[in-house]
Design an enzyme around this catalytic site. Structure first.
Site, PDB file in Angstrom:
ATOM      1  N   SER A 134      32.215  36.506  36.983  1.00 57.29           N
ATOM      2  CA  SER A 134      33.408  37.276  36.633  1.00 57.29           C
ATOM      3  C   SER A 134      33.676  37.233  35.139  1.00 57.29           C
ATOM      4  O   SER A 134      33.349  36.273  34.464  1.00 57.29           O
ATOM      5  CB  SER A 134      34.628  36.721  37.362  1.00 57.29           C
ATOM      6  OG  SER A 134      35.786  37.422  36.929  1.00 57.29           O
ATOM      7  N   LYS A 189      33.651  34.724  45.050  1.00 58.28           N
ATOM      8  CA  LYS A 189      33.854  35.832  44.106  1.00 58.28           C
ATOM      9  C   LYS A 189      34.629  36.972  44.772  1.00 58.28           C
ATOM     10  O   LYS A 189      35.476  37.622  44.154  1.00 58.28           O
ATOM     11  CB  LYS A 189      32.498  36.343  43.573  1.00 58.28           C
ATOM     12  CG  LYS A 189      32.615  37.566  42.644  1.00 58.28           C
ATOM     13  CD  LYS A 189      33.493  37.272  41.449  1.00 58.28           C
ATOM     14  CE  LYS A 189      33.661  38.334  40.399  1.00 58.28           C
ATOM     15  NZ  LYS A 189      33.620  39.714  40.669  1.00 58.28           N
ATOM     16  N   HIS A 192      38.134  35.946  44.795  1.00 55.65           N
ATOM     17  CA  HIS A 192      38.607  36.131  43.410  1.00 55.65           C
ATOM     18  C   HIS A 192      39.074  37.573  43.232  1.00 55.65           C
ATOM     19  O   HIS A 192      40.155  37.837  42.704  1.00 55.65           O
ATOM     20  CB  HIS A 192      37.465  35.795  42.438  1.00 55.65           C
ATOM     21  CG  HIS A 192      37.681  36.250  41.025  1.00 55.65           C
ATOM     22  ND1 HIS A 192      37.583  37.576  40.641  1.00 55.65           N
ATOM     23  CD2 HIS A 192      38.024  35.570  39.907  1.00 55.65           C
ATOM     24  CE1 HIS A 192      37.836  37.683  39.348  1.00 55.65           C
ATOM     25  NE2 HIS A 192      38.103  36.482  38.882  1.00 55.65           N
ATOM     26  N   ASN A 193      38.264  38.512  43.695  1.00 49.61           N
ATOM     27  CA  ASN A 193      38.614  39.916  43.508  1.00 49.61           C
ATOM     28  C   ASN A 193      39.828  40.315  44.355  1.00 49.61           C
ATOM     29  O   ASN A 193      40.638  41.130  43.938  1.00 49.61           O
ATOM     30  CB  ASN A 193      37.420  40.819  43.833  1.00 49.61           C
ATOM     31  CG  ASN A 193      36.410  40.824  42.699  1.00 49.61           C
ATOM     32  OD1 ASN A 193      36.323  39.863  41.945  1.00 49.61           O
ATOM     33  ND2 ASN A 193      35.651  41.890  42.567  1.00 49.61           N
ATOM     34  N   GLU A 196      42.598  39.187  42.453  1.00 50.77           N
ATOM     35  CA  GLU A 196      42.680  40.099  41.292  1.00 50.77           C
ATOM     36  C   GLU A 196      43.419  41.389  41.659  1.00 50.77           C
ATOM     37  O   GLU A 196      44.298  41.857  40.928  1.00 50.77           O
ATOM     38  CB  GLU A 196      41.238  40.402  40.836  1.00 50.77           C
ATOM     39  CG  GLU A 196      41.062  41.492  39.795  1.00 50.77           C
ATOM     40  CD  GLU A 196      39.568  41.799  39.562  1.00 50.77           C
ATOM     41  OE1 GLU A 196      38.811  40.885  39.181  1.00 50.77           O
ATOM     42  OE2 GLU A 196      39.151  42.954  39.780  1.00 50.77           O
TER      43      GLU A 196
END
Ligand code: 6PG
Length: 466
Positions: A134, A189, A192-193, A196
């Site tokens: 990222s 990940k 994470h998104n 986000e």
């Protein structure tokens, strides 16, 4: 004959180029490869020409020569678009590699595809690492956050390079750490998104709330203040810059069509949460908010159904808004980390949440002050709702969220993520929910049975309702 390279990068798109320059800057002997399909004939040449001063880099358009240029065990980072192309590249690469060589997929691949590829490569003696990376183009160039999943042995082979190119945390430690086996790096990940998407949507909702009575400069000025303390984050910082960006006499933001795009990772997180039985309500709302924005033409048509508000311009209380924003961010992180905790238990990954918060404290898109706080809190607890530091904030800020939601209702603003944060908190802190009625209905029409308050929870009952 050139000396062999210690690392290879396959794919010189924006991210591949940036990460290659980052690796080369750190002094590693590097080989880079790109195919020469139509439109990509000169990619390698252009890269080498514009960075000719880097004597430690060799460029290739022939895959066999690229592979022959690497020291054994070979370590190849593939930086290509996630999806079926990854399988095509693996089909070409794997037969040319030797037992013990390591392939790292640095794209946003779905974790189940990574698990499948990890098993396939493993069956051929090749180590496969699914690494979430990222930080966008700038992060890749100057220091991303890296989340690698695979065997620990394979990670140890590539740790030197990955840990050197990643961003440093506040204490100077690298924002790259071994996550766990098979698809765990890409799962992290993906979450994470998901986080986000929510952080972005919350800022969009703050923007909508502030837009009623504030100029862009006033908003930017206020957000600058928020960005000093516990609410500070990379996404807040870029929002301030966006608010100030002009094109001629206009603000660029006013010229951008209100149709949000997406590449899928937010919906993957929401689907994973649904599959694992977790209420990640904010992620789903953030995805839906993007989807509904995409119906621009219909929204335009139906907007005529509602009369414009005749309300006087009156501001939301900015201190309430700031507290509500922090409240919603804490719930967002609670939901995201709970999703990882459930995945860790379900798949036996043994994830270290304190380390995950730490490697998300710099380099990545969701880097923020809160991550440093969570890095410490997760050393003691794995649930934010068991962390007094977090629950004190939530109880203290509940009133502010109610005020903001009431203001939004009054002004006819859709506050997808603020409201789902609030209802999650209300539900999680309510002893008795109306789910008893749902159970009775299920039993009425489908004999699905129910448990009782006055009996052991191991027992299930059915009633003949009529
Ligand atoms: C990052 C970003 C990056 C990208 C995503 C989200 O961590 O560097 O998350 O991976 O921005 O692809 O993109 P969408 O908003 O298009 O889904």
């Amino acid at each position: 004959m050139e000396a062999k390279s210690v690392f290879g990068v396959y794919g010189l798109g924006v991210m591949g180029r940036s990460i290659s320059l980052n690796i080369a800057d750190k002094g590693y002997a590097l080989s880079v490869y790109n195919r020469t399909e139509a439109g990509e004939e000169t990619v390698v040449k252009d890269f080498m020409d514009s960075h000719g001063h880097m004597e430690n880099v060799q460029g290739f358009t022939d895959m066999k020569n690229f592979i022959a240029s690497l020291q054994r065990p070979r370590k190849i980072l593939i930086m290509i678009k996630a999806g079926p192309t990854v399988d095509l590249v693996l089909d070409q690469l794997i037969p040319l590699l030797s037992k013990g060589d390591v392939i790292i997929d640095g794209g946003n691949s779905h974790y189940l595809n990574t698990k499948r590829r990890y098993e396939l490569a493993g069956s051929r003696g090749i180590e496969f690492i699914g690494a979430g990376i990222s930080g966008g183009e700038e992060g890749a160039r100057k220091g991303p956050s890296i989340m690698p999943g695979g065997t620990k042995e394979s990670y140890d082979l590539v740790a030197g390079v990955l840990e050197t190119i990643a961003a440093p945390d506040v204490s100077g430690k690298t924002c790259c750490a071994y996550i766990g086996p098979d698809g765990s790096g890409h799962f992290i990940k993906m979450v994470h998104n998901g986080i986000e998407y929510v952080e972005m949507q919350l800022l969009a909702e703050v923007y909508a709330l502030m837009s009623i009575h504030m100029s862009y400069e006033e908003m930017a000025h206020t957000l600058e203040d928020w960005n000093q303390g516990e609410s500070s984050s990379y996404l807040l910082a870029i929002t301030i810059k966006i608010l100030r960006k002009r094109e001629g006499d206009a603000y660029l933001l006013d010229l951008i069509l209100d149709k949000a795009g997406n590449k899928g990772t937010g919906s993957w997180s929401s689907k994973a949460a649904l599959d694992l039985g977790l209420p990640c309500t904010m992620m789903s709302e953030a995805v839906f908010a993007r989807y509904i924005s995409s119906f621009k033409e219909r929204r335009e048509k139906y907007s005529k159904l509602t009369a414009p508000s005749r309300d006087q311009k009156q501001s939301p209380d900015l201190s309430h808004l700031r507290n509500a924003y922090q409240f919603a961010r804490v719930i967002n992180h609670q939901q995201g980390f709970q999703l990882m905790e459930m995945a860790s238990k379900t798949y036996g990954w043994k994830l270290n949440f304190s380390e995950i918060a730490r490697i998300w404290s710099n380099g990545c898109i969701i880097k923020s002050d809160l991550m440093n706080v969570l890095h410490d809190c997760f050393k003691e607890q794995s649930d934010l709702l068991d962390m007094p530091q977090m629950t004190d904030q939530l109880t203290k800020n509940e009133k502010a969220v109610k005020k903001v939601l009431a203001y939004g209702l009054e002004k006819r603003l859709s506050l997808h993520c603020f409201s789902s944060a609030y209802y999650y908190w209300v539900d999680m802190t309510t002893n008795k929910l109306p789910a008893n009625l749902i159970q009775a209905q299920r039993d009425f029409f489908g004999a699905h049975t129910y448990q009782r308050n006055d009996r052991s929870q191991d027992q299930f009952f059915h009633t003949r309702w009529e």
